[in-house]
Design an enzyme around this catalytic site. Structure first.
Site, PDB file in Angstrom:
ATOM      1  N   ARG A 124       1.041  -1.195  -0.257  1.00  0.00           N
ATOM      2  CA  ARG A 124       0.085   0.219   0.393  1.00  0.00           C
ATOM      3  C   ARG A 124       0.791   1.005  -0.183  1.00  0.00           C
ATOM      4  O   ARG A 124       0.915   1.871  -0.486  1.00  0.00           O
ATOM      5  CB  ARG A 124      -0.982  -0.291   0.868  1.00  0.00           C
ATOM      6  CG  ARG A 124      -2.241  -0.944   0.870  1.00  0.00           C
ATOM      7  CD  ARG A 124      -2.844  -0.731   2.135  1.00  0.00           C
ATOM      8  NE  ARG A 124      -3.612  -0.162   2.911  1.00  0.00           N
ATOM      9  CZ  ARG A 124      -3.950   0.370   3.680  1.00  0.00           C
ATOM     10  NH1 ARG A 124      -4.096  -0.046   4.561  1.00  0.00           N
ATOM     11  NH2 ARG A 124      -4.574   1.656   3.320  1.00  0.00           N
TER      12      ARG A 124
ATOM     13  N   GLN B 275      -8.964  10.362   7.613  1.00  0.00           N
ATOM     14  CA  GLN B 275      -9.512   9.014   7.564  1.00  0.00           C
ATOM     15  C   GLN B 275      -7.903   8.580   7.305  1.00  0.00           C
ATOM     16  O   GLN B 275      -7.814   6.967   7.685  1.00  0.00           O
ATOM     17  CB  GLN B 275     -10.181   8.377   7.743  1.00  0.00           C
ATOM     18  CG  GLN B 275     -11.432   9.154   8.340  1.00  0.00           C
ATOM     19  CD  GLN B 275     -12.900   8.992   8.330  1.00  0.00           C
ATOM     20  OE1 GLN B 275     -13.512   6.867   8.584  1.00  0.00           O
ATOM     21  NE2 GLN B 275     -13.619   9.595   7.798  1.00  0.00           N
TER      22      GLN B 275
ATOM     23  N   ASP C  86      -2.813   7.695   3.988  1.00  0.00           N
ATOM     24  CA  ASP C  86      -1.963   8.472   2.790  1.00  0.00           C
ATOM     25  C   ASP C  86      -1.254   9.302   3.258  1.00  0.00           C
ATOM     26  O   ASP C  86      -1.227   9.901   3.804  1.00  0.00           O
ATOM     27  CB  ASP C  86      -2.404   8.204   1.136  1.00  0.00           C
ATOM     28  CG  ASP C  86      -3.937   9.459   1.382  1.00  0.00           C
ATOM     29  OD1 ASP C  86      -4.613   8.677   0.531  1.00  0.00           O
ATOM     30  OD2 ASP C  86      -3.082  10.479   1.710  1.00  0.00           O
TER      31      ASP C  86
ATOM     32  N   HIS D 114      -6.340   7.886  11.623  1.00  0.00           N
ATOM     33  CA  HIS D 114      -6.041   6.322  11.959  1.00  0.00           C
ATOM     34  C   HIS D 114      -4.610   6.497  12.231  1.00  0.00           C
ATOM     35  O   HIS D 114      -4.380   5.044  11.103  1.00  0.00           O
ATOM     36  CB  HIS D 114      -6.457   5.604  10.788  1.00  0.00           C
ATOM     37  CG  HIS D 114      -8.277   6.202  11.619  1.00  0.00           C
ATOM     38  ND1 HIS D 114      -9.790   5.872  10.278  1.00  0.00           N
ATOM     39  CD2 HIS D 114      -8.938   6.135  12.110  1.00  0.00           C
ATOM     40  CE1 HIS D 114     -10.477   6.175  10.792  1.00  0.00           C
ATOM     41  NE2 HIS D 114     -10.281   6.118  12.248  1.00  0.00           N
TER      42      HIS D 114
ATOM     43  N   CYS E 248      15.218  -3.153  20.894  1.00  0.00           N
ATOM     44  CA  CYS E 248      14.550  -3.574  21.801  1.00  0.00           C
ATOM     45  C   CYS E 248      14.883  -5.286  21.552  1.00  0.00           C
ATOM     46  O   CYS E 248      14.051  -6.639  22.318  1.00  0.00           O
ATOM     47  CB  CYS E 248      13.384  -3.356  22.389  1.00  0.00           C
ATOM     48  SG  CYS E 248      12.150  -3.119  21.402  1.00  0.00           S
TER      49      CYS E 248
ATOM     50  N   GLY F 124     -15.958  12.165   1.133  1.00  0.00           N
ATOM     51  CA  GLY F 124     -15.182  10.891   0.305  1.00  0.00           C
ATOM     52  C   GLY F 124     -14.940   9.940   1.779  1.00  0.00           C
ATOM     53  O   GLY F 124     -14.444   9.407   1.401  1.00  0.00           O
TER      54      GLY F 124
ATOM     55  N   SER G  56     -17.173   7.116   3.644  1.00  0.00           N
ATOM     56  CA  SER G  56     -19.439   6.317   4.208  1.00  0.00           C
ATOM     57  C   SER G  56     -19.946   7.178   5.509  1.00  0.00           C
ATOM     58  O   SER G  56     -20.840   6.613   5.972  1.00  0.00           O
ATOM     59  CB  SER G  56     -18.997   5.319   3.623  1.00  0.00           C
ATOM     60  OG  SER G  56     -17.983   4.775   5.074  1.00  0.00           O
TER      61      SER G  56
ATOM     62  N   PRO H  37     -19.835  11.048  -4.199  1.00  0.00           N
ATOM     63  CA  PRO H  37     -20.643  11.062  -5.320  1.00  0.00           C
ATOM     64  C   PRO H  37     -22.182   9.709  -5.129  1.00  0.00           C
ATOM     65  O   PRO H  37     -23.367  10.087  -5.658  1.00  0.00           O
ATOM     66  CB  PRO H  37     -20.336   9.896  -6.688  1.00  0.00           C
ATOM     67  CG  PRO H  37     -18.805   9.910  -5.835  1.00  0.00           C
ATOM     68  CD  PRO H  37     -18.501  11.091  -4.162  1.00  0.00           C
TER      69      PRO H  37
HETATM   70  N1  APR Z   1     -14.746  11.978  -4.361  1.00  0.00           N
HETATM   71  C1  APR Z   1     -15.764  12.027  -3.726  1.00  0.00           C
HETATM   72  N2  APR Z   1     -15.933  10.682  -2.215  1.00  0.00           N
HETATM   73  C2  APR Z   1     -15.251   9.439  -2.974  1.00  0.00           C
HETATM   74  C3  APR Z   1     -15.226   9.321  -4.608  1.00  0.00           C
HETATM   75  C4  APR Z   1     -14.628  10.323  -5.106  1.00  0.00           C
HETATM   76  N3  APR Z   1     -13.475  10.242  -6.013  1.00  0.00           N
HETATM   77  N4  APR Z   1     -15.079   7.695  -4.623  1.00  0.00           N
HETATM   78  C5  APR Z   1     -15.177   7.477  -3.652  1.00  0.00           C
HETATM   79  N5  APR Z   1     -15.975   8.474  -2.935  1.00  0.00           N
HETATM   80  C6  APR Z   1     -16.819   8.232  -1.920  1.00  0.00           C
HETATM   81  C7  APR Z   1     -17.886   6.659  -1.415  1.00  0.00           C
HETATM   82  O1  APR Z   1     -19.014   6.873  -1.997  1.00  0.00           O
HETATM   83  C8  APR Z   1     -17.690   6.639  -0.722  1.00  0.00           C
HETATM   84  O2  APR Z   1     -18.858   7.395   0.883  1.00  0.00           O
HETATM   85  O3  APR Z   1     -15.956   8.164  -0.650  1.00  0.00           O
HETATM   86  C9  APR Z   1     -16.685   6.824   0.401  1.00  0.00           C
HETATM   87  C10 APR Z   1     -15.549   5.851   1.515  1.00  0.00           C
HETATM   88  O4  APR Z   1     -15.859   5.400   1.562  1.00  0.00           O
HETATM   89  P1  APR Z   1     -15.103   4.043   2.807  1.00  0.00           P
HETATM   90  O5  APR Z   1     -14.251   3.335   1.657  1.00  0.00           O
HETATM   91  O6  APR Z   1     -15.978   3.847   3.983  1.00  0.00           O
HETATM   92  O7  APR Z   1     -13.717   5.047   2.991  1.00  0.00           O
HETATM   93  P2  APR Z   1     -13.065   5.711   4.559  1.00  0.00           P
HETATM   94  O8  APR Z   1     -15.124   6.217   4.831  1.00  0.00           O
HETATM   95  O9  APR Z   1     -12.916   6.821   4.783  1.00  0.00           O
HETATM   96  O10 APR Z   1     -13.062   4.711   5.600  1.00  0.00           O
HETATM   97  C11 APR Z   1     -13.271   4.820   7.078  1.00  0.00           C
HETATM   98  O11 APR Z   1     -12.767   3.092   7.326  1.00  0.00           O
HETATM   99  O12 APR Z   1     -11.337   1.007   6.835  1.00  0.00           O
HETATM  100  C12 APR Z   1     -11.306   1.690   7.674  1.00  0.00           C
HETATM  101  O13 APR Z   1      -9.421   2.914   8.460  1.00  0.00           O
HETATM  102  C13 APR Z   1      -9.507   2.389   7.583  1.00  0.00           C
HETATM  103  O14 APR Z   1      -9.960   4.800   7.483  1.00  0.00           O
HETATM  104  C14 APR Z   1     -10.476   4.351   7.191  1.00  0.00           C
HETATM  105  C15 APR Z   1     -12.194   3.637   7.715  1.00  0.00           C
END
Ligand code: APR
Length: 246
Positions: free
Chosen positions: A71, A101, A104, A119, A155, A192, A194, A219
């Protein structure tokens, strides 16, 4: 032009401190796959929810370590997108606090300073025993399935990824900084995420409860959408340059 763009720009206002809370979708247009809606390459064979756990680490350390180094490699080959750059540029005109969160370094590479990583970070390797930060050198050029984490010079423990796994406590400093920045903000922008993983998902609600406008860029609808002031149903790179333009 986006029908809700002027409403969103109005909600963000033009002066006071802005907090930007980002999730994996922020980096999607840089080619870094998100967690819950896309699978690519070596990623397809691993479900992040399985590997990003202390149990996976105890069960099969070498494959977890290999996955995280891969990654790092993936992020190293990615570039900040127009959304990262717009957030970094906005800090020239107003106070901007980035709370992510993501593990990177794309916000930093776009020019944002003082980024809070709720995180942790792919690049903050530390000893699994004594906790000392560890230099582990560059990731392997090609994806490997298994790789032994290096020994700690202090250690005799072993390196671990500097990220927060499911079930682990979040580091206090970024969390406290995020809460105090939100309490002092005149607007919050959520990009971005969920909104499914706590406690990060509860941060926008702090702003809502304080009557602070919250704009969401995603989106798709998320777990946060019902509570926000404006939801721009579009991607980070597509709308942030206009949304944050002076
Ligand atoms: N621009 C904006 N949003 C986007 C895009 C984009 N180009 N592409 C996808 N998304 C949205 C998706 O619709 C989704 O709602 O980004 C969100 C990604 O959600 P997740 O994959 O669940 O990522 P995240 O919410 O950051 O996850 C939270 O979960 O796996 C653990 O620790 C990890 O930090 C992570 C945490």
């Amino acid at each position: 032009p986006h029908p809700d763009m002027s409403k969103a720009r109005l909600a963000l206002g033009d002066g006071g401190p802005l907090v930007v809370l980002t999730g994996a979708g922020m980096s999607a247009e840089s080619g870094v796959p998100t967690f819950r809606d896309s699978r690519t390459g070596l990623w397809a064979r691993h479900d992040p929810a399985d590997l990003a756990t202390p149990e996976a680490w105890d069960r099969d350390r070498d494959s977890v370590w290999a996955w995280y180094r891969w990654r790092e490699r993936l992020v190293g080959c990615a570039e900040p997108n127009a959304g990262h750059l717009a957030i970094a540029r906005a800090a020239r005109d107003r106070s901007v606090t980035v709370v992510t969160q993501n593990v990177d370094d794309l916000h930093e590479r776009a020019g944002s300073a003082g980024v809070h990583h709720l995180h942790g970070s792919l690049f903050a390797h530390r000893c699994d025993e004594c906790g000392a930060p560890m230099e582990v050198g560059p990731p392997p050029a090609d994806p490997v399935d298994r790789l032994a984490p290096p020994d700690c010079p202090r250690c005799g423990g072993r390196a671990r990824p500097g990220v927060v796994w499911f079930g682990e406590m979040l580091p206090r400093q970024p969390w406290d900084a995020a809460v105090s920045a939100i309490s002092a903000a005149t607007a919050v922008l959520v990009v971005g995420t969920s909104g499914l993983v706590h406690p990060a998902a509860s941060l926008p609600g702090i702003a809502v409860d304080l009557g602070i406008p919250v704009v969401e860029v995603n989106p798709d609808p998320s777990g946060l959408t019902d509570g926000v002031t404006v939801h721009l149903r579009d991607t980070a790179a597509a709308v942030l340059p206009t949304l944050l333009a002076p």
